[in-house]
Write an enzyme that holds these catalytic residues in place. Structure first.
Site, PDB file in Angstrom:
ATOM      1  N   GLU A 158       7.897  21.061 -37.926  1.00  0.00           N
ATOM      2  CA  GLU A 158       8.016  19.553 -38.059  1.00  0.00           C
ATOM      3  C   GLU A 158       6.956  19.498 -39.307  1.00  0.00           C
ATOM      4  OE1 GLU A 158       6.363  18.086 -34.321  1.00  0.00           O
ATOM      5  OE2 GLU A 158       8.274  17.852 -33.544  1.00  0.00           O
ATOM      6  N   GLU A 308      14.470  21.048 -29.918  1.00  0.00           N
ATOM      7  CA  GLU A 308      13.363  20.685 -28.932  1.00  0.00           C
ATOM      8  C   GLU A 308      13.757  19.501 -28.031  1.00  0.00           C
ATOM      9  OE1 GLU A 308       9.154  20.261 -30.249  1.00  0.00           O
ATOM     10  OE2 GLU A 308       9.478  21.822 -31.651  1.00  0.00           O
ATOM     11  N   TRP A 316       1.923  13.791 -24.374  1.00  0.00           N
ATOM     12  CA  TRP A 316       1.640  12.720 -25.506  1.00  0.00           C
ATOM     13  C   TRP A 316       1.918  11.503 -25.457  1.00  0.00           C
ATOM     14  CZ3 TRP A 316       5.506  11.495 -28.588  1.00  0.00           C
ATOM     15  CH2 TRP A 316       6.890  12.218 -28.690  1.00  0.00           C
ATOM     16  N   GLU A 356      -1.435  22.058 -24.904  1.00  0.00           N
ATOM     17  CA  GLU A 356      -0.136  21.778 -24.422  1.00  0.00           C
ATOM     18  C   GLU A 356      -0.021  22.234 -23.015  1.00  0.00           C
ATOM     19  OE1 GLU A 356       2.344  22.633 -27.771  1.00  0.00           O
ATOM     20  OE2 GLU A 356       2.474  20.351 -28.163  1.00  0.00           O
ATOM     21  N   HIS A 359       2.154  20.168 -20.940  1.00  0.00           N
ATOM     22  CA  HIS A 359       3.356  19.441 -21.432  1.00  0.00           C
ATOM     23  C   HIS A 359       4.479  20.169 -20.593  1.00  0.00           C
ATOM     24  CE1 HIS A 359       6.724  18.848 -24.023  1.00  0.00           C
ATOM     25  NE2 HIS A 359       5.962  18.090 -24.876  1.00  0.00           N
TER      26      HIS A 359
HETATM   27  C1  GLA Z   1       6.568  18.925 -31.054  1.00  0.00           C
HETATM   28  C2  GLA Z   1       6.302  20.157 -31.691  1.00  0.00           C
HETATM   29  C3  GLA Z   1       6.143  21.330 -30.684  1.00  0.00           C
HETATM   30  C4  GLA Z   1       5.351  20.493 -29.520  1.00  0.00           C
HETATM   31  C5  GLA Z   1       6.201  19.407 -28.868  1.00  0.00           C
HETATM   32  C6  GLA Z   1       5.668  18.525 -27.710  1.00  0.00           C
HETATM   33  O1  GLA Z   1       8.057  18.530 -31.227  1.00  0.00           O
HETATM   34  O2  GLA Z   1       7.107  20.675 -32.665  1.00  0.00           O
HETATM   35  O3  GLA Z   1       5.299  22.310 -30.973  1.00  0.00           O
HETATM   36  O4  GLA Z   1       4.066  20.233 -29.904  1.00  0.00           O
HETATM   37  O5  GLA Z   1       6.241  18.459 -30.099  1.00  0.00           O
HETATM   38  O6  GLA Z   1       6.350  17.512 -27.254  1.00  0.00           O
END
Ligand code: GLA
Ligand code: ZN
Length: 682
Positions: A158, A308, A316, A356, A359
């Site tokens: 990202e 993803e 989040w 996380e 998550h």
């Molecule tokens: C992003 C990041 C991941 C993770 C996710 C959590 O997409 O690439 O490493 O942090 O968010 O939703």
């Protein structure tokens, strides 16, 4: 019959299912890693992104590398036939590196250097950081290029953000010098007499000055450029030893980068997608996801990977809402329907600590296969095997929507012609996508400079900026028989964000559309405006529809008027027009209107242009279909996006690939249900 696209991972002929896997966090628990392999098989997983944030495990001290753990991981995954996207670790830098080489940390807008914290925050121009990342990437590539688990390269994570250090500002000024050739040309392009901004040296230029909006726009373009430059630098190191495919994970309509440029560096597109399922209108959420997928497929006109997504919730978003039963399956099969050859997750297993740890993940802290989420993931894994024949299927879209980052930025960075909060660029593109999606019409999402050949219908919502060549391409498209629908707030500036003189839409489009937009009026609920269709108009549209946000005062110079406004000082003036040109026609919609009007307009234009649903059956409202075709047949992906059961009447013979048998002529779909049907005639 369509040809089958090559697999994402060479010679790995399966739909990818898996996700971000962090065994680097579990090296002290070999028992858990062994358990991972068992669970991965059970979940029908076959592909993992490994090492994304593992730099401290790859290189615990400067120049000291440790790969034993990664050897074991790749061997372990290979033993069960899985493949790995090995990540380059630039997304998170080790603390020792931040301390030893402070210049790798970004300088914020206020001129202060960041402390060591979080991730995705390295300085992209830093020579040390570039040297370090090239060294680790090259070592990874050298060691694993021929490992049987290796399927490709996950470059960084990202990419985002900018740095205001002297190195980055210097790089910006050199980039400007190259783009404009001279200060004179830059001053002219940027209109710098304004507020006494004429620059006499490139060193005077500071990207934090938003009063010259082309400066701000160029900073965004530069940020894309330096990100691509950094990414190319990373790829070049990998390419010393490996020619397996590379990708970087995109974030949908992220505002910070022109993803079309990053896409050029990728061998396949991968995307991170986290819809907020707690919203009241599920169909709307599903449609906005659909448009994102359409864009990722269109970027390379070939399959992409949903790399993803969360199998349950995120930690989040505004609400940590779990996906309701059926939604996960729907989301994964929808991605495949729109052209993905893989549906993957963040994250395989929840960590015990860190940001996380709560998550969503395939494997929860409890650790077994007995959770609801694990079962739903395993069901998806099994379904992906049943529909594997759809892999490589092409989507043949007769229609396209133009979504363009440059145009968006130019629009959003300009103070006007309507107020900022009302601009809604992405939402407006989505609003035009919606009736196509709802009608099961395959639609591409393309940039304004893309090739228009092959489409019957192109929609350009709020295409504020016309880059060189775009207006001409539109003229050619229409003359050759295409239907073009353009809206208010289009054709206003050139690529320097400078307004066209001589009436909007500019660059020759005034003639193509046969309209002159004299004024643009923004209004709120106190001044409602509606439009009414002219009796006997060629599209057969009738009725009155409310406008929202803004309208244009339009002179139909050589266009036919299909509708007019009913209110305001512009009552009676055109709101919707068409002009024929060559074999095609150009529609102009002079205001933003609601879903009811857009649906009526888009559906009727589709009918006229011969743009139809991909499935011969008429589906109940709220049930949508996508079609992928390859050498082994036609595959229809259907989703019931309503919270009610729906009954399908099928006139043709299909096999339900997941149930494994032929369908009858009546098929029940549960609320939020999904189906994958293969046409039996193939
Ligand atoms: C992003 C990041 C991941 C993770 C996710 C959590 O997409 O690439 O490493 O942090 O968010 O939703
Ligand atoms: Zn910097």
């Amino acid at each position: 019959m369509m040809k089958t696209h090559a697999p994402i991972i060479p010679h790995f002929d399966a739909l990818l299912h898996g996700g971000d896997y962090n065994p680097d966090q579990w090296q002290h628990r070999p028992d858990i890693i062994q358990e991972d392999y068992r669970l991965q098989k059970l979940a029908g997983c076959n592909a993992f992104s490994v090492g994304i944030f593992a730099w401290t495990s790859y290189e615990p001290a400067d120049g000291q590398y440790e790969f034993d753990w990664l050897d074991r991981t790749l061997d372990g995954l290979a033993a069960q036939g899985s493949r790995v996207f090995l990540a380059t670790p630039s997304g998170g830098k080790p603390a020792w590196m931040s301390r030893k080489y402070p210049e790798i940390r970004r300088v914020a807008e206020n001129g202060l250097r960041d402390t060591h914290k979080r991730r995705h925050n390295h300085c992209q121009s830093s020579p040390v950081y570039r040297e370090k990342i090239a060294a680790i990437n090259e070592r990874l590539a050298e060691r694993y290029a021929h490992h049987r688990a290796l399927g490709g390269w996950h470059i960084s994570n990202e990419y985002s953000g900018s740095c205001y250090c002297d190195g980055c500002l210097g790089a910006f000024r050199r980039w400007l010098e190259e783009r404009y050739g001279s200060l004179d040309q830059l001053n002219r392009a940027w209109w710098t007499e304004f507020w006494s901004h004429r620059f006499t040296d490139f060193a005077e230029i500071d990207p934090r000055d938003e009063s010259i909006d082309c400066l701000a726009l160029d900073w965004k373009r530069f940020t894309t450029w330096i990100t691509c430059d950094f990414m190319q630098h990373e790829i070049a190191a990998v390419r010393q030893h490996s020619d397996l495919p590379v990708t970087t994970n995109l974030m949908g309509y992220f505002d910070g980068l022109d993803y079309y440029r990053l896409a050029e560096l990728c061998d396949f597109i991968s995307d991170d997608n986290y819809p907020e399922w707690n919203g009241p209108d599920k169909a709307h959420i599903i449609q906005s996801v659909a448009m994102t997928h359409d864009q990722h497929r269109s970027m390379k006109q070939k399959p992409f990977v949903l790399i993803e997504s969360t199998p349950s919730n995120t930690n989040w978003q505004s609400c940590m809402h779990h996906k309701r039963p059926g939604i996960h399956r729907l989301q994964m099969l929808q991605a495949i329907g729109h052209g993905a050859d893989g549906a993957m997750y963040f994250q395989w297993r929840k960590g015990q600590g860190g940001f996380e740890k709560f998550h969503g993940a395939v494997v929860d802290h409890e650790g077994s296969e007995n959770s609801r989420v694990f079962r739903e993931v395993a069901e998806v894994g099994a379904s992906l095997k049943q529909i594997a024949a759809a892999r490589g299927g092409h989507v043949d879209a007769p229609a396209a929507i133009i979504y363009d980052w440059d145009a968006r930025w130019g629009f959003e960075l300009s103070a006007g012609p309507i107020s900022g909060p009302k601009k809604q660029y992405v939402a407006t593109c989505q609003a035009f996508h919606r009736p196509l999606w709802a009608g099961s019409v395959p639609v591409d999402v393309i940039e304004s400079t893309a090739c228009f050949d092959g489409y019957r219908l192109i929609i350009a919502p709020q295409l504020f900026m016309l880059k060189p060549g775009v207006a001409d391409a539109m003229k050619r498209f229409v003359k050759a028989g295409g239907t073009l629908l353009m809206t208010t707030l289009s054709g206003i500036v050139n690529e320097n964000n400078s307004c066209f003189l001589g009436g909007w839409p500019g660059d020759g489009l005034r003639e193509l559309f046969g309209v002159w937009v004299e004024e643009t009026d923004e209004f709120n609920d106190h001044h409602p405006v509606s439009m009414t269709f002219a009796a006997g108009n060629r599209l057969g549209l009738t009725g009155d529809f409310a406008m929202n946000a803004n309208i244009d005062c339009v002179h139909a110079e050589s266009a036919e008027v299909l509708a007019t406004f009913k209110d305001g000082f512009y009552a009676g003036q055109p709101s919707f027009t068409v002009k024929e040109s060559g074999k095609g026609r150009a529609y102009y919609l002079a205001g933003r209107c609601g879903e009811d009007a857009l649906t009526a307009i888009v559906e009727s234009i589709c009918r006229e242009a011969g743009v139809a649903s991909c499935i011969p059956e008429k589906l109940p409202p709220g049930v949508v279909a996508q079609l992928r075709e390859n050498e082994s047949g036609r595959f229809y992906f259907l989703q019931n996006t309503t919270e009610q059961a729906q009954e399908l009447q099928l006139a043709h013979a299909y096999v339900d690939l997941i149930a494994g048998d032929a369908t009858g002529s009546v098929v029940q779909m549960p609320p939020m249900g999904s189906l994958v049907l293969k046409a039996k005639s193939d």
